[in-house]
Design an enzyme around this catalytic site. Sequence first.
Site, PDB file in Angstrom:
ATOM      1  N   ASN A  32      40.797 -22.159 -14.252  1.00 20.15           N
ATOM      2  CA  ASN A  32      42.240 -21.999 -14.400  1.00 20.15           C
ATOM      3  C   ASN A  32      42.892 -22.331 -13.072  1.00 20.15           C
ATOM      4  O   ASN A  32      42.304 -22.102 -12.017  1.00 20.15           O
ATOM      5  CB  ASN A  32      42.564 -20.551 -14.798  1.00 20.15           C
ATOM      6  CG  ASN A  32      44.006 -20.388 -15.230  1.00 20.15           C
ATOM      7  OD1 ASN A  32      44.412 -20.945 -16.254  1.00 20.15           O
ATOM      8  ND2 ASN A  32      44.789 -19.664 -14.455  1.00 20.15           N
ATOM      9  N   VAL A  74      46.352 -25.834 -21.650  1.00 22.04           N
ATOM     10  CA  VAL A  74      47.549 -25.528 -20.861  1.00 22.04           C
ATOM     11  C   VAL A  74      48.792 -25.793 -21.699  1.00 22.04           C
ATOM     12  O   VAL A  74      48.723 -26.339 -22.801  1.00 22.04           O
ATOM     13  CB  VAL A  74      47.592 -26.334 -19.540  1.00 22.04           C
ATOM     14  CG1 VAL A  74      46.349 -26.034 -18.712  1.00 22.04           C
ATOM     15  CG2 VAL A  74      47.738 -27.821 -19.777  1.00 22.04           C
ATOM     16  N   LYS A  75      49.935 -25.405 -21.148  1.00 21.77           N
ATOM     17  CA  LYS A  75      51.193 -25.586 -21.856  1.00 21.77           C
ATOM     18  C   LYS A  75      51.417 -27.059 -22.178  1.00 21.77           C
ATOM     19  O   LYS A  75      51.182 -27.915 -21.329  1.00 21.77           O
ATOM     20  CB  LYS A  75      52.342 -25.076 -20.981  1.00 21.77           C
ATOM     21  CG  LYS A  75      53.042 -23.880 -21.564  1.00 21.77           C
ATOM     22  CD  LYS A  75      54.037 -23.280 -20.596  1.00 21.77           C
ATOM     23  CE  LYS A  75      55.250 -24.147 -20.425  1.00 21.77           C
ATOM     24  NZ  LYS A  75      56.079 -23.733 -19.294  1.00 21.77           N
ATOM     25  N   ALA A  76      51.901 -27.338 -23.391  1.00 18.30           N
ATOM     26  CA  ALA A  76      52.140 -28.731 -23.777  1.00 18.30           C
ATOM     27  C   ALA A  76      53.238 -29.321 -22.901  1.00 18.30           C
ATOM     28  O   ALA A  76      54.151 -28.616 -22.484  1.00 18.30           O
ATOM     29  CB  ALA A  76      52.548 -28.799 -25.246  1.00 18.30           C
ATOM     30  N   ASN A 102      49.664 -27.596 -28.066  1.00 15.55           N
ATOM     31  CA  ASN A 102      50.555 -28.050 -29.133  1.00 15.55           C
ATOM     32  C   ASN A 102      51.325 -29.288 -28.700  1.00 15.55           C
ATOM     33  O   ASN A 102      52.553 -29.275 -28.648  1.00 15.55           O
ATOM     34  CB  ASN A 102      51.539 -26.929 -29.473  1.00 15.55           C
ATOM     35  CG  ASN A 102      51.316 -26.425 -30.885  1.00 15.55           C
ATOM     36  OD1 ASN A 102      50.859 -27.175 -31.760  1.00 15.55           O
ATOM     37  ND2 ASN A 102      51.640 -25.178 -31.117  1.00 15.55           N
ATOM     38  N   SER A 128      45.244 -24.082 -35.001  1.00 18.61           N
ATOM     39  CA  SER A 128      46.154 -23.101 -35.608  1.00 18.61           C
ATOM     40  C   SER A 128      45.419 -21.810 -35.907  1.00 18.61           C
ATOM     41  O   SER A 128      44.236 -21.804 -36.241  1.00 18.61           O
ATOM     42  CB  SER A 128      46.766 -23.641 -36.900  1.00 18.61           C
ATOM     43  OG  SER A 128      47.591 -22.640 -37.486  1.00 18.61           O
ATOM     44  N   GLY A 129      46.146 -20.728 -35.797  1.00 20.79           N
ATOM     45  CA  GLY A 129      45.590 -19.425 -36.123  1.00 20.79           C
ATOM     46  C   GLY A 129      45.957 -18.381 -35.098  1.00 20.79           C
ATOM     47  O   GLY A 129      45.568 -17.223 -35.204  1.00 20.79           O
ATOM     48  N   LYS A 183      48.698 -31.345 -37.290  1.00 16.61           N
ATOM     49  CA  LYS A 183      49.073 -29.984 -36.873  1.00 16.61           C
ATOM     50  C   LYS A 183      50.595 -29.793 -36.946  1.00 16.61           C
ATOM     51  O   LYS A 183      51.088 -28.744 -37.355  1.00 16.61           O
ATOM     52  CB  LYS A 183      48.573 -29.712 -35.450  1.00 16.61           C
ATOM     53  CG  LYS A 183      49.082 -28.418 -34.809  1.00 16.61           C
ATOM     54  CD  LYS A 183      48.619 -27.198 -35.577  1.00 16.61           C
ATOM     55  CE  LYS A 183      48.855 -25.851 -34.926  1.00 16.61           C
ATOM     56  NZ  LYS A 183      49.947 -25.645 -34.058  1.00 16.61           N
ATOM     57  N   HIS A 186      51.516 -29.326 -40.476  1.00 20.99           N
ATOM     58  CA  HIS A 186      51.116 -27.949 -40.817  1.00 20.99           C
ATOM     59  C   HIS A 186      52.220 -26.970 -40.411  1.00 20.99           C
ATOM     60  O   HIS A 186      52.619 -26.110 -41.187  1.00 20.99           O
ATOM     61  CB  HIS A 186      49.800 -27.589 -40.113  1.00 20.99           C
ATOM     62  CG  HIS A 186      49.508 -26.105 -40.081  1.00 20.99           C
ATOM     63  ND1 HIS A 186      50.133 -25.243 -39.196  1.00 20.99           N
ATOM     64  CD2 HIS A 186      48.706 -25.330 -40.848  1.00 20.99           C
ATOM     65  CE1 HIS A 186      49.717 -24.006 -39.418  1.00 20.99           C
ATOM     66  NE2 HIS A 186      48.850 -24.036 -40.415  1.00 20.99           N
ATOM     67  N   ASN A 187      52.707 -27.114 -39.195  1.00 24.41           N
ATOM     68  CA  ASN A 187      53.731 -26.192 -38.720  1.00 24.41           C
ATOM     69  C   ASN A 187      55.035 -26.348 -39.497  1.00 24.41           C
ATOM     70  O   ASN A 187      55.726 -25.363 -39.762  1.00 24.41           O
ATOM     71  CB  ASN A 187      53.984 -26.389 -37.227  1.00 24.41           C
ATOM     72  CG  ASN A 187      52.891 -25.762 -36.382  1.00 24.41           C
ATOM     73  OD1 ASN A 187      51.744 -25.693 -36.813  1.00 24.41           O
ATOM     74  ND2 ASN A 187      53.231 -25.320 -35.195  1.00 24.41           N
ATOM     75  N   GLU A 190      54.596 -24.567 -42.605  1.00 20.05           N
ATOM     76  CA  GLU A 190      54.662 -23.137 -42.271  1.00 20.05           C
ATOM     77  C   GLU A 190      56.134 -22.668 -42.213  1.00 20.05           C
ATOM     78  O   GLU A 190      56.477 -21.615 -42.747  1.00 20.05           O
ATOM     79  CB  GLU A 190      53.956 -22.940 -40.929  1.00 20.05           C
ATOM     80  CG  GLU A 190      54.055 -21.570 -40.310  1.00 20.05           C
ATOM     81  CD  GLU A 190      53.423 -21.575 -38.898  1.00 20.05           C
ATOM     82  OE1 GLU A 190      52.380 -22.214 -38.695  1.00 20.05           O
ATOM     83  OE2 GLU A 190      54.017 -20.929 -38.001  1.00 20.05           O
ATOM     84  N   ARG A 447      78.489 -49.437 -50.650  1.00 19.68           N
ATOM     85  CA  ARG A 447      78.098 -50.107 -49.405  1.00 19.68           C
ATOM     86  C   ARG A 447      78.455 -51.589 -49.469  1.00 19.68           C
ATOM     87  O   ARG A 447      78.880 -52.201 -48.489  1.00 19.68           O
ATOM     88  CB  ARG A 447      76.599 -49.935 -49.147  1.00 19.68           C
ATOM     89  CG  ARG A 447      76.199 -48.487 -48.862  1.00 19.68           C
ATOM     90  CD  ARG A 447      74.687 -48.333 -48.691  1.00 19.68           C
ATOM     91  NE  ARG A 447      74.207 -48.947 -47.469  1.00 19.68           N
ATOM     92  CZ  ARG A 447      73.437 -50.018 -47.392  1.00 19.68           C
ATOM     93  NH1 ARG A 447      73.031 -50.603 -48.513  1.00 19.68           N
ATOM     94  NH2 ARG A 447      73.071 -50.512 -46.247  1.00 19.68           N
ATOM     95  N   HIS A 453      77.146 -54.975 -47.780  1.00 21.33           N
ATOM     96  CA  HIS A 453      75.736 -54.681 -47.494  1.00 21.33           C
ATOM     97  C   HIS A 453      74.792 -55.203 -48.582  1.00 21.33           C
ATOM     98  O   HIS A 453      73.586 -55.052 -48.440  1.00 21.33           O
ATOM     99  CB  HIS A 453      75.547 -53.180 -47.290  1.00 21.33           C
ATOM    100  CG  HIS A 453      76.214 -52.666 -46.044  1.00 21.33           C
ATOM    101  ND1 HIS A 453      75.934 -53.181 -44.793  1.00 21.33           N
ATOM    102  CD2 HIS A 453      77.149 -51.711 -45.858  1.00 21.33           C
ATOM    103  CE1 HIS A 453      76.670 -52.549 -43.887  1.00 21.33           C
ATOM    104  NE2 HIS A 453      77.424 -51.656 -44.520  1.00 21.33           N
TER     105      HIS A 453
HETATM  106  P1  2AM Z   1      48.226 -20.549 -14.443  1.00 21.57           P
HETATM  107  O1  2AM Z   1      47.493 -19.323 -14.879  1.00 21.57           O
HETATM  108  O2  2AM Z   1      47.770 -21.052 -13.137  1.00 21.57           O
HETATM  109  O3  2AM Z   1      49.716 -20.398 -14.515  1.00 21.57           O
HETATM  110  C1  2AM Z   1      49.476 -21.355 -19.843  1.00 21.57           C
HETATM  111  O4  2AM Z   1      50.631 -21.360 -19.066  1.00 21.57           O
HETATM  112  C2  2AM Z   1      48.307 -21.883 -19.077  1.00 21.57           C
HETATM  113  O5  2AM Z   1      48.600 -23.199 -18.583  1.00 21.57           O
HETATM  114  C3  2AM Z   1      47.937 -21.059 -17.856  1.00 21.57           C
HETATM  115  O6  2AM Z   1      46.534 -21.003 -17.822  1.00 21.57           O
HETATM  116  C4  2AM Z   1      48.515 -21.837 -16.719  1.00 21.57           C
HETATM  117  O7  2AM Z   1      47.839 -21.693 -15.490  1.00 21.57           O
HETATM  118  C5  2AM Z   1      48.304 -23.245 -17.196  1.00 21.57           C
HETATM  119  N1  2AM Z   1      49.180 -24.202 -16.545  1.00 21.57           N
HETATM  120  C6  2AM Z   1      50.526 -24.281 -16.637  1.00 21.57           C
HETATM  121  N2  2AM Z   1      50.985 -25.308 -15.906  1.00 21.57           N
HETATM  122  C7  2AM Z   1      49.918 -25.902 -15.343  1.00 21.57           C
HETATM  123  C8  2AM Z   1      49.738 -27.019 -14.491  1.00 21.57           C
HETATM  124  N3  2AM Z   1      50.787 -27.760 -14.097  1.00 21.57           N
HETATM  125  N4  2AM Z   1      48.491 -27.328 -14.093  1.00 21.57           N
HETATM  126  C9  2AM Z   1      47.445 -26.568 -14.500  1.00 21.57           C
HETATM  127  N5  2AM Z   1      47.552 -25.516 -15.311  1.00 21.57           N
HETATM  128  C10 2AM Z   1      48.753 -25.191 -15.742  1.00 21.57           C
END
Ligand code: 2AM
Length: 478
Positions: A32, A74-76, A102, A128-129, A183, A186-187, A190, A447, A453
């Site tokens: 991490n 990690v965060k999308a 995501n 998902s889940g 996915k 799916h959402n 949902e 149209r 058209h």
């Molecule tokens: P962190 O614990 O160092 O904040 C959800 O936010 C996860 O994504 C966390 O494990 C976070 O790490 C990681 N994360 C968010 N931004 C990141 C980045 N730019 N590089 C690496 N990990 C990231």
Amino acid sequence: TPADIGVTGLAVMGRNLARNLARSGYSVAVHNRTPARTRALVEEFGGEGAFRPAESAKDFVASLKRPRRLITMVKAGEATDAVIAEFAPLLDEGDVIVDGGNAHFADTRRRERALRERGIHFVGAGISGGEEGALHGPSIMPGGSAEAYDSLGPMLETIAAKAADGSPCTTHVGTDGAGHFVKMVHNGIEYADMQLIGEAYHLLRDVAGYSPGQIAEVFRTWNGGRLDSYLMEVSAEVLAHTDAETGAPFVDVVADRAEQKGTGRWTVQTALELGVPVSGIAEAVFARSLSGHTSLRAAGAGLPGPRAEAMDTDAAGRFADQVEQALYASKLVSYAQGWHMLRAGAEEYGWDLDLGAIAAIWRGGCIIRAAFLDRIRSAYAAAPGLETLLADADFAAEIGRAQGDWRAVAATALRHGVPAPGFSAALAYYDGLRADRLPAALTQAQRDFFGAHTYRRVDRDGVFHTLWGGDRTQERAD
Ligand code: 2AM
């Protein structure tokens, strides 16, 4: 000995996925950005399996068996690009990066292309889940090369949820962004499911006069039949819950402003681009959006409209049965729309999506998991080219039996002034499909009138334009 797989990004989803892998007997390298999370994972759950903590990206990569397999959780968005930029230079040809976040499927397509040029497999995997799913078995929708799936498949199949027949809720969905696309749909489904259940609740409350506790009972009964699903179960649980502070039904103390993280919006945006009518999903997104416009709602609060009249107990019971029919029929329509979108996406992006297999991997683990999905699986098994789920003989027969009550419920909602956009939009879609002639003919003529058209005719080929401003003769325009 090197680790079977690595997980970087150890917030709750990543941590639970790593634990799931370790509990399944795999050795898991964990990493991490902030090492405290890595240490916490090993301290708390180290006894569950073989974790290999690494503090630096370099050590993390060095601890992996070749070809290396690493999952980023990690965060999308930018974080995913940052992680790829950090790890890709440390990898070799044939290594596999899995993005379990995501991500938007278009981002996944872009990342896959860039990494493919460097000989690295990039797998966009929809998962998902929720937290519990990640730990005990999610539905996993991986997209990427077949070669990458050969390497990952056995692990994913081990940690995924299992359907009632024992089969794993994962499969190689398709290439590049296919997994994240699926996915996303799916959402979207949902969202539609939640909206429809919400409308059923609203009608039972305001028209039938049921209390949240009584509605919980009705939902439990429904959950024992064809509407059996995780979301139905969750809804019953929530409605039966009492707020500890006030003693009021919990649902009454929750602010009625729905939020959204954006996957429903992505589904609708993409559907608009693909030209696929997913009105059930769109109505669900709009209903959440309307609920959040506080000042708009305050401005509208005094507008005139009917008040629901009280029903006697027998009438309420009959109405509840009708609502079950309306909910089921509307649900069928929204799934039909979702599958239409899957077909259209496959065609647009060149994916060989197995429409029955997608239903199969949603039978367990994911938020829309339901017995019903097995019927979609078998509908496509019997007819892989099925144009719409509504044309499946069994579904068509069911909707035929439901439609009288469905119309009655929609009409009651309109008459009583209870908004039921999901029920009515689904019905309008159904009637649109059934219609011999649609007013689209008038649209085309309009149209042609104001914008030249052009139009086509029912009786012969060719493209035509009428000289509306002149002598109104018709000329060929092709
Ligand atoms: P962190 O614990 O160092 O904040 C959800 O936010 C996860 O994504 C966390 O494990 C976070 O790490 C990681 N994360 C968010 N931004 C990141 C980045 N730019 N590089 C690496 N990990 C990231």
